[in-house]
Design an enzyme around this catalytic site. Structure first.
Site, PDB file in Angstrom:
ATOM      1  N   HIS A 183      15.260 -37.096 -10.821  1.00  0.00           N
ATOM      2  CA  HIS A 183      14.749 -37.435  -9.488  1.00  0.00           C
ATOM      3  C   HIS A 183      13.302 -36.996  -9.313  1.00  0.00           C
ATOM      4  O   HIS A 183      12.825 -36.887  -8.188  1.00  0.00           O
ATOM      5  CB  HIS A 183      15.645 -36.810  -8.412  1.00  0.00           C
ATOM      6  CG  HIS A 183      17.038 -37.345  -8.444  1.00  0.00           C
ATOM      7  ND1 HIS A 183      17.364 -38.607  -8.008  1.00  0.00           N
ATOM      8  CD2 HIS A 183      18.182 -36.816  -8.930  1.00  0.00           C
ATOM      9  CE1 HIS A 183      18.657 -38.825  -8.202  1.00  0.00           C
ATOM     10  NE2 HIS A 183      19.182 -37.749  -8.770  1.00  0.00           N
ATOM     11  N   GLU A 225       5.573 -14.615 -12.683  1.00  0.00           N
ATOM     12  CA  GLU A 225       5.085 -13.339 -12.148  1.00  0.00           C
ATOM     13  C   GLU A 225       4.261 -12.558 -13.163  1.00  0.00           C
ATOM     14  O   GLU A 225       3.239 -11.980 -12.816  1.00  0.00           O
ATOM     15  CB  GLU A 225       6.269 -12.432 -11.758  1.00  0.00           C
ATOM     16  CG  GLU A 225       6.891 -12.719 -10.430  1.00  0.00           C
ATOM     17  CD  GLU A 225       8.049 -11.775 -10.141  1.00  0.00           C
ATOM     18  OE1 GLU A 225       8.071 -11.184  -9.052  1.00  0.00           O
ATOM     19  OE2 GLU A 225       8.950 -11.611 -10.986  1.00  0.00           O
ATOM     20  N   GLU A 278      15.496 -17.591 -11.271  1.00  0.00           N
ATOM     21  CA  GLU A 278      15.079 -16.210 -11.529  1.00  0.00           C
ATOM     22  C   GLU A 278      14.276 -16.125 -12.835  1.00  0.00           C
ATOM     23  O   GLU A 278      13.266 -15.429 -12.905  1.00  0.00           O
ATOM     24  CB  GLU A 278      16.324 -15.307 -11.558  1.00  0.00           C
ATOM     25  CG  GLU A 278      16.078 -13.842 -11.853  1.00  0.00           C
ATOM     26  CD  GLU A 278      15.119 -13.145 -10.905  1.00  0.00           C
ATOM     27  OE1 GLU A 278      14.748 -13.708  -9.852  1.00  0.00           O
ATOM     28  OE2 GLU A 278      14.710 -12.034 -11.246  1.00  0.00           O
ATOM     29  N   CYS A 320       0.823  -1.221   0.000  1.00  0.00           N
ATOM     30  CA  CYS A 320       0.000   0.000   0.000  1.00  0.00           C
ATOM     31  C   CYS A 320       0.849   1.260   0.000  1.00  0.00           C
ATOM     32  O   CYS A 320       1.907   1.307   0.618  1.00  0.00           O
ATOM     33  CB  CYS A 320      -0.864   0.057   1.243  1.00  0.00           C
ATOM     34  SG  CYS A 320      -2.020  -1.281   1.396  1.00  0.00           S
ATOM     35  N   ARG A 360       2.998   0.094  -5.862  1.00  0.00           N
ATOM     36  CA  ARG A 360       2.937  -0.562  -4.548  1.00  0.00           C
ATOM     37  C   ARG A 360       1.618  -1.277  -4.309  1.00  0.00           C
ATOM     38  O   ARG A 360       1.500  -2.055  -3.352  1.00  0.00           O
ATOM     39  CB  ARG A 360       3.150   0.462  -3.441  1.00  0.00           C
ATOM     40  CG  ARG A 360       4.491   1.127  -3.469  1.00  0.00           C
ATOM     41  CD  ARG A 360       4.542   2.232  -2.451  1.00  0.00           C
ATOM     42  NE  ARG A 360       4.513   1.716  -1.109  1.00  0.00           N
ATOM     43  CZ  ARG A 360       5.583   1.551  -0.342  1.00  0.00           C
ATOM     44  NH1 ARG A 360       6.764   1.881  -0.793  1.00  0.00           N
ATOM     45  NH2 ARG A 360       5.483   1.075   0.876  1.00  0.00           N
ATOM     46  N   LYS A 407      10.383 -14.856 -13.090  1.00  0.00           N
ATOM     47  CA  LYS A 407       9.937 -13.770 -13.978  1.00  0.00           C
ATOM     48  C   LYS A 407       8.750 -14.237 -14.814  1.00  0.00           C
ATOM     49  O   LYS A 407       7.771 -13.522 -14.958  1.00  0.00           O
ATOM     50  CB  LYS A 407      11.060 -13.313 -14.939  1.00  0.00           C
ATOM     51  CG  LYS A 407      12.208 -12.537 -14.347  1.00  0.00           C
ATOM     52  CD  LYS A 407      11.864 -11.174 -13.836  1.00  0.00           C
ATOM     53  CE  LYS A 407      11.415 -11.223 -12.424  1.00  0.00           C
ATOM     54  NZ  LYS A 407      12.295 -11.018 -11.338  1.00  0.00           N
ATOM     55  N   ASN A 424      -0.780   1.538   5.857  1.00  0.00           N
ATOM     56  CA  ASN A 424       0.032   0.500   5.197  1.00  0.00           C
ATOM     57  C   ASN A 424       0.549  -0.408   6.308  1.00  0.00           C
ATOM     58  O   ASN A 424       1.128   0.086   7.270  1.00  0.00           O
ATOM     59  CB  ASN A 424       1.181   1.173   4.445  1.00  0.00           C
ATOM     60  CG  ASN A 424       2.252   0.197   3.956  1.00  0.00           C
ATOM     61  OD1 ASN A 424       3.400   0.572   3.806  1.00  0.00           O
ATOM     62  ND2 ASN A 424       1.897  -1.041   3.708  1.00  0.00           N
ATOM     63  N   GLY A 425       0.294  -1.703   6.191  1.00  0.00           N
ATOM     64  CA  GLY A 425       0.790  -2.635   7.202  1.00  0.00           C
ATOM     65  C   GLY A 425      -0.288  -3.614   7.620  1.00  0.00           C
ATOM     66  O   GLY A 425      -1.320  -3.750   6.959  1.00  0.00           O
ATOM     67  N   LYS A 474       4.902  -4.172  -5.380  1.00  0.00           N
ATOM     68  CA  LYS A 474       6.322  -3.992  -5.112  1.00  0.00           C
ATOM     69  C   LYS A 474       6.530  -3.556  -3.673  1.00  0.00           C
ATOM     70  O   LYS A 474       5.604  -3.088  -3.029  1.00  0.00           O
ATOM     71  CB  LYS A 474       6.843  -2.911  -6.052  1.00  0.00           C
ATOM     72  CG  LYS A 474       8.305  -3.067  -6.306  1.00  0.00           C
ATOM     73  CD  LYS A 474       8.689  -2.626  -7.676  1.00  0.00           C
ATOM     74  CE  LYS A 474      10.169  -2.801  -7.858  1.00  0.00           C
ATOM     75  NZ  LYS A 474      10.506  -4.120  -8.365  1.00  0.00           N
ATOM     76  N   TRP A 525      -2.982  -2.570  -1.522  1.00  0.00           N
ATOM     77  CA  TRP A 525      -2.700  -3.969  -1.829  1.00  0.00           C
ATOM     78  C   TRP A 525      -3.300  -4.739  -0.653  1.00  0.00           C
ATOM     79  O   TRP A 525      -2.777  -4.695   0.458  1.00  0.00           O
ATOM     80  CB  TRP A 525      -1.190  -4.194  -1.955  1.00  0.00           C
ATOM     81  CG  TRP A 525      -0.848  -5.595  -2.370  1.00  0.00           C
ATOM     82  CD1 TRP A 525      -0.862  -6.115  -3.627  1.00  0.00           C
ATOM     83  CD2 TRP A 525      -0.448  -6.675  -1.511  1.00  0.00           C
ATOM     84  NE1 TRP A 525      -0.501  -7.437  -3.608  1.00  0.00           N
ATOM     85  CE2 TRP A 525      -0.234  -7.802  -2.325  1.00  0.00           C
ATOM     86  CE3 TRP A 525      -0.251  -6.798  -0.136  1.00  0.00           C
ATOM     87  CZ2 TRP A 525       0.159  -9.038  -1.811  1.00  0.00           C
ATOM     88  CZ3 TRP A 525       0.149  -8.026   0.381  1.00  0.00           C
ATOM     89  CH2 TRP A 525       0.352  -9.124  -0.458  1.00  0.00           C
TER      90      TRP A 525
HETATM   91  N1  HGA Z   1      -4.022  -4.323   6.030  1.00  0.00           N
HETATM   92  C1  HGA Z   1      -4.454  -3.220   5.221  1.00  0.00           C
HETATM   93  C2  HGA Z   1      -3.292  -2.573   4.522  1.00  0.00           C
HETATM   94  C3  HGA Z   1      -2.613  -3.558   3.603  1.00  0.00           C
HETATM   95  C4  HGA Z   1      -1.215  -3.177   3.205  1.00  0.00           C
HETATM   96  O1  HGA Z   1      -0.514  -2.399   3.828  1.00  0.00           O
HETATM   97  N2  HGA Z   1      -0.711  -3.778   2.164  1.00  0.00           N
HETATM   98  O2  HGA Z   1       0.598  -3.505   1.751  1.00  0.00           O
HETATM   99  C5  HGA Z   1      -5.515  -3.633   4.219  1.00  0.00           C
HETATM  100  O3  HGA Z   1      -5.681  -4.822   3.922  1.00  0.00           O
HETATM  101  O4  HGA Z   1      -6.212  -2.745   3.726  1.00  0.00           O
END
Ligand code: HGA
Length: 609
Positions: A504, A488, A481, A2, A27, A485, A98-99, A604, A74
């Protein structure tokens, strides 16, 4: 992960917030939202999806104002939807986060029992209610934020406004990045410098557990005891054109093609004609590295693959044991730390939650010291590690990491050479390896000229469901790697194996529908690899071989495609062979029509666990 932007100014802040969100969109792109205070009235706009969806809503019904907060999400708790989009409002309080708040469930139950009504499924919303309750009890916004964050477990960067306390934004951080932008008659908050650089290059980096209150004329930082504390203002070297896409179709493509220059920057002033220059890892490095008898490398994702390559290099050149581990495992494991062990943390952003937590764990595990290899100078990793090496790749916006990887390899090659020199590597080998490293940008440049052939090759992959990558020795991490890629950004299921492991298990998967991509540099393991490739042919598998010009290959097989490149020598060849694999993943993704720079479910700068 986020992204947060906030501002208080004499002008309308909404355009600043939207521009900041666009810069932060790498992000997170599950939803976006902003809230603006105008003369004490709060207006909020949110939308599922990208910033442009939210911007369209905003444009249809603008909400100008001098103070505001904004967010690109995110999702970790609650589906990507409009009602879970930030900012969250509770009473007079509006908040972006964010978190992850780990104790949100009991807090939510307690708040509900006190009559609070929740409108989202996120963990974040509890903070808005807790702050609002405290404002209702007579605290001012800053006091209420401090009292609330003291109750939290987990990680956060937040920005909070309240219509009861207009013309100010309060921010706080623990475990997630937040910095202050110092403008003229205005102040901003942002998750990273890219969000703010369009307004100012004067930045104040917050430390763990800092709380900051910004107004137009001031930015004051406080500790969790409510005591004012000074933080320095730095001039960021970032320029706003460093985050432009230019003539390229995607950031990822731009970043792939920036690699010769990025690696040159990594090596500049660090590698001279007589070898690695002194003190490139910082003050005290010489002494610490000379005492090092063991190296632990800890990282996530692409950085972990760079660490795996370094294991081969360091063990070969310095003859000391190296272990490499993903940070999310290392941090919760009772690792045994032999005496005189050096801890090396690698992270593009320097804010990767698991890598940072692992670095912090080292304090009680008795390491000789820590070294951070990182692309962002003001990041937490760089601030907290004893020694550091900046990779100088410039901003990397594409979610799939490319130039960060090759510049990390260049940095780790310098480390391997320096450790080798200190541990008695013979002069001739040392100088030969240094010279090889010096030529790396040129060989990367040459490898990039394979693009037209790779575009043709990519067509073979468009309708594939699976792919297998093979490599041996230090090219096994390169295969890892390459497969990362591809999965992803093209969403093709891809796996990588050391070629010797094929029989194996994974050989069972090989048939005419399974493309097998082999990294085949010239060298002592080539003959072994060729035998493994025969095993694939014998099962009807389709082979794509990236081979050194000098490698003698069996090319008379109809089902094979062989692409030739010049590895530049055994030492640098992992970095050079990475290039065609990046290009392959990129062009397959383009042909499949995926969102290359913002692949689904990923983001990211992984600032959450
Ligand atoms: N937990 C919060 C924020 C998510 C977050 O920081 N993502 O990087 C949410 O889910 O909205």
């Amino acid at each position: 992960m986020c992204g947060i932007v906030a501002a208080t100014a004499q002008r309308d802040v909404a355009p600043l917030l939207i521009a900041g969100l666009k810069a932060l969109e790498y992000r997170g792109y599950d939803s976006a939202g902003l809230a603006v205070l105008d003369e004490g009235t709060l207006r909020r706009v949110r939308a599922k999806g990208k910033v442009r969806e939210m911007e369209a809503r905003y444009d249809a019904d603008p909400a100008p104002g001098g103070t505001g907060i904004a967010h690109t999400r995110w999702a970790t708790h609650g589906a990507p939807s409009e009602h879970n989009a930030h900012p969250h409002v509770a009473g007079s309080v509006c908040l972006v986060h964010n978190g992850i708040i780990e104790n949100y469930a009991p807090l939510r139950e307690q708040l509900k029992a006190r009559g609070r009504v929740f409108t989202s499924d996120t963990d974040s919303e509890v903070m808005a209610h807790l702050i609002d309750e405290r404002i209702g009890q007579g605290m001012d916004l800053r006091e209420a934020v401090i009292a609330t964050v003291r109750e939290l477990e987990g990680a956060y960067a937040i920005a909070v406004i309240s219509d009861k306390h207009p013309d100010r934004v309060v921010g706080a951080r623990r475990g997630c990045p937040l910095l202050v932008g110092v403008g003229i008659g205005e102040h901003l908050l942002g998750s990273d410098a890219q969000a703010l650089i369009q307004v100012t290059n004067r930045m104040m980096y917050l430390e763990e557990d800092d709380v900051v209150e910004i107004t137009r004329s001031s930015a004051q930082v406080y500790t969790l005891d409510g005591k004012p504390v000074e933080r320095e203002v730095h001039d960021s070297e970032l320029t706003s054109d460093a985050v432009e896409r230019g003539e390229y179709r995607h950031y990822m493509q731009k970043e792939i093609f920036e690699q010769p220059r990025a690696v040159t920057e990594t090596l500049e002033g660090r590698l001279g004609v007589h070898g690695v220059l002194p003190n490139i890892f910082g003050l005290g490095a010489e002494e610490m590295l000379s005492k090092t008898r063991q190296v632990h490398i800890v990282a996530c994702g692409t950085s972990y693959h760079a660490g795996l390559v370094a294991k081969y290099w360091i063990e070969q050149l310095a003859r000391i044991p190296v272990s490499v581990e993903v940070a999310s495992e290392y941090r919760y494991r009772e690792a045994v730390v032999p005496p005189d062990s050096l801890f090396v943390a690698i992270s593009q952003s320097g804010e990767t939650a698991d890598t940072l937590a692992a670095l912090r764990e080292t304090k009680r595990r008795g390491y000789l010291g820590t070294l951070g290899i990182c692309n962002v100078p003001e990041s937490s990793l760089v601030r907290e590690a004893d020694l550091k090496l900046m990779t100088r790749a410039g901003p990397e916006i594409g979610v799939a990491s490319t130039k960060a990887f090759t510049t990390q390899l260049a940095g780790l090659a310098l480390l391997a050479l320096e450790l080798g020199r200190q541990r008695g590597l013979d002069e001739a080998t040392y100088l030969k390896r240094c010279q090889e490293l010096y030529t790396l940008p040129r060989f990367i440049e040459q490898a990039l000229t394979l693009e037209p052939q790779i575009i043709e090759l990519a067509a073979q992959f468009v309708s594939r469901q699976h792919a297998l990558f093979l490599g041996r020795g230090e090219h096994y991490p390169v295969a890892l790697e390459g497969s990362l890629k591809l999965k992803e950004i093209s969403y093709i299921h891809a796996e990588a194996y050391p070629a010797g492991e094929l029989k194996h298990g994974p050989l069972a998967l090989v048939d005419e529908n399974m493309p097998v991509i082999a990294v085949a540099p010239n060298g002592p393991l080539l003959e072994k690899l060729k035998s493994n490739l025969q095993e694939v042919r014998a099962r009807g598998g389709t082979l794509v071989v990236f081979a050194d010009h000098a490698a003698v290959m069996d090319e008379n097989f109809e089902q094979d495609t062989t692409l030739r490149l010049d590895s530049g020598g055994d030492f640098i060849s992992p970095a050079v062979f990475t290039i065609p694999l990046q290009l392959l993943a990129y062009h397959v993704a383009v042909l499949r029509g995926t969102d290359v720079d913002q692949p689904r479910n990923l983001a990211k700068s992984v600032t959450v666990e």
